[in-house]
Design an enzyme around this catalytic site. Structure first.
Site, PDB file in Angstrom:
ATOM      1  N   GLY A  12      29.277  33.399  -8.082  1.00 28.97           N
ATOM      2  CA  GLY A  12      28.280  33.572  -9.069  1.00 28.97           C
ATOM      3  C   GLY A  12      28.588  33.045 -10.602  1.00 28.97           C
ATOM      4  O   GLY A  12      28.314  33.350 -11.538  1.00 28.97           O
ATOM      5  N   HIS A 110      24.406  20.944  -7.574  1.00 25.77           N
ATOM      6  CA  HIS A 110      25.266  20.247  -6.414  1.00 25.77           C
ATOM      7  C   HIS A 110      26.495  19.855  -7.054  1.00 25.77           C
ATOM      8  O   HIS A 110      26.523  19.065  -8.066  1.00 25.77           O
ATOM      9  CB  HIS A 110      24.324  19.406  -5.540  1.00 25.77           C
ATOM     10  N   GLU A 148      11.737  19.188   0.444  1.00 24.31           N
ATOM     11  CA  GLU A 148      12.016  19.739   1.597  1.00 24.31           C
ATOM     12  C   GLU A 148      13.306  19.121   2.352  1.00 24.31           C
ATOM     13  O   GLU A 148      13.727  19.530   3.227  1.00 24.31           O
ATOM     14  CB  GLU A 148      10.988  19.290   2.738  1.00 24.31           C
ATOM     15  N   GLU A 181      28.921  21.548 -13.900  1.00 23.93           N
ATOM     16  CA  GLU A 181      27.810  22.607 -13.380  1.00 23.93           C
ATOM     17  C   GLU A 181      27.385  23.630 -14.416  1.00 23.93           C
ATOM     18  O   GLU A 181      26.153  23.741 -14.809  1.00 23.93           O
ATOM     19  CB  GLU A 181      28.442  23.294 -12.260  1.00 23.93           C
TER      20      GLU A 181
END
Ligand code: GRF
Length: 212
Positions: A12, A110, A148, A181
């Site tokens: 986290g 990512h 998707e 990130e």
């Protein structure tokens, strides 16, 4: 006020970066309404608890098959009805039905410069192990809208990080988190929450002074 649900699987640290950014005013006009994890032991759940954010565990292991997990997961998300779903170190593929219902409202972080080192099998440390094995000199992180595909949605922003002599996968992962990130994800949430960033027909649209 944008209502976000954050999906987590691990320690986290990206969730923590979002919480810290909200506390510091680097994310405005947004709140985390719930945290969802597929992993009851995720450290991220403790971070949510500390901030009194409702957290729930929805694990594929608790369902007889994938289809029943996906319909339960999608039903719960529809019940919460967030304005934004943030995948912050979430290791479960988002069901196509949820992607459709929340088209343009799901983002993911990512730990590589997509299209490098992404897709099926590329998650967590594995990404950095591959980057080191290949011998790249620069890696980084990507924040993108989710479609998707696996790590194939429209890219919002990327940040490059140098690979250094003697890096181990763990050292490199930490540097990518710290230098990329934990910066990109909060900035993207703030831009979306304040109407500066949307996606339409697969194209990221920016308006006003975006941070990224
Ligand atoms: C991070 O490297 C993230 O990019 C990847 O999962 C790892 C763990 O993230 N998706 P966190 O510490 O649980 O946020």
């Amino acid at each position: 006020m944008l209502k976000a649900v954050v999906c987590v699987s691990g320690g986290g640290t990206n969730l923590q970066a979002i919480l810290d950014a909200m506390d510091a005013g680097r994310i405005t006009n947004a709140r985390i309404m719930a945290v969802i994890s597929n992993n009851a032991g995720a450290g991220a759940l403790k971070r949510a608890e500390k901030k009194k954010i409702p957290a729930l565990v929805l694990s594929p292991k608790s369902y007889p098959d994938r289809e029943s997990f996906e319909s339960a997961f999608t039903a719960k998300m529809c019940e919460l009805a967030p304005d934004l779903i943030v995948l912050a170190g979430f290791l479960v593929k988002i069901p196509d039905g949820m992607v459709k219902k929340f088209d343009g409202k799901i983002i993911n972080i990512h730990p590589s410069l997509i299209p490098a080192f992404c897709g099926v099998g590329y998650y967590g440390l594995k990404v950095h192990e591959e980057a080191l094995r290949r011998g790249v000199k620069v890696t980084g992180a990507t924040v993108h809208f989710v479609n998707e595909g696996m790590d194939e949605g429209p890219i919002i922003a990327q940040k490059a990080v140098a690979v250094e002599e003697g890096d181990t996968p763990e050292i490199l992962q930490r540097r990518v988190m710290e230098q990329a990130e934990w910066i990109l994800l909060p900035q993207a949430i703030d831009d979306i929450a304040n109407g500066r960033l949307t996606v339409k027909d697969g194209h990221v649209c920016r308006s006003g002074k975006v941070q990224i």
